[in-house]
Design a protein around this motif. Sequence first.
Motif, PDB file in Angstrom:
ATOM      1  N   THR A  10       0.993  -1.047   0.058  1.00  0.00           N
ATOM      2  CA  THR A  10      -0.072  -0.127   0.064  1.00  0.00           C
ATOM      3  C   THR A  10       0.937   1.324   0.125  1.00  0.00           C
ATOM      4  O   THR A  10       1.700   1.207   0.848  1.00  0.00           O
ATOM      5  CB  THR A  10      -0.912  -0.214   1.225  1.00  0.00           C
ATOM      6  N   LEU A  11       0.567   2.073  -0.753  1.00  0.00           N
ATOM      7  CA  LEU A  11       1.240   3.469  -0.674  1.00  0.00           C
ATOM      8  C   LEU A  11       1.118   4.386   0.551  1.00  0.00           C
ATOM      9  O   LEU A  11       0.109   4.456   1.006  1.00  0.00           O
ATOM     10  CB  LEU A  11       1.103   4.304  -2.097  1.00  0.00           C
ATOM     11  N   GLU A  12       2.140   4.860   0.796  1.00  0.00           N
ATOM     12  CA  GLU A  12       2.019   5.602   2.128  1.00  0.00           C
ATOM     13  C   GLU A  12       1.435   6.921   1.961  1.00  0.00           C
ATOM     14  O   GLU A  12       1.679   7.515   0.940  1.00  0.00           O
ATOM     15  CB  GLU A  12       3.344   5.776   2.685  1.00  0.00           C
ATOM     16  N   ASP A  13       0.323   7.241   2.890  1.00  0.00           N
ATOM     17  CA  ASP A  13      -0.505   8.498   2.535  1.00  0.00           C
ATOM     18  C   ASP A  13      -0.358   9.236   3.655  1.00  0.00           C
ATOM     19  O   ASP A  13      -0.899   9.221   4.748  1.00  0.00           O
ATOM     20  CB  ASP A  13      -1.922   8.304   2.396  1.00  0.00           C
TER      21      ASP A  13
END
Length: 164
Positions: A10-13
């Motif tokens: 998951t991309l870091e947001d």
Amino acid sequence: MRTQTAELTTLEDRQVPVQAKLAAAWTSFMFLYLYVDYLGLYKPGVVDDILAGVVHEFDIGPTFVAIALTALAIPTLMILLSTTLPARLNRTINLVVATLYIPFSMYNAVGESWTYAYFYGLSIGLEVLLLAFILRAAWIWPRVASPSMPDLVEPNRSQIQMGR
């Protein structure tokens, strides 16, 4: 030969600070504002009017030039102010300035022909959208509980239960 399978991640947001959001929005607004004026020079007759000393029914002179500079300097300064002012003052100034710039942006379409309706509709729409973003970001500025304020979430809890 060895094949590596990339793991699905998951991309870091990360949360962007409100000040950075406001500065980015004012930067976008300023560039759009500048380019709308610049692209307006391509309309037939505009340069001739400027050479004759008239811009949008106003005589070009020291007062007009000073007002035009002020109108551009304000969003430029808002970039700096949005990153340097204390939160409370920052929020207030962003709310006031963005609110004042909405009718100012909409004024660009006054008296224009329908030939350029798309140009002015798009440019004013984008400017107002950016100003609405600024208003929303400033309005919902995150708050932190003050240590001197009682816990308002559960007012019936005792001081001992609250860890004080």
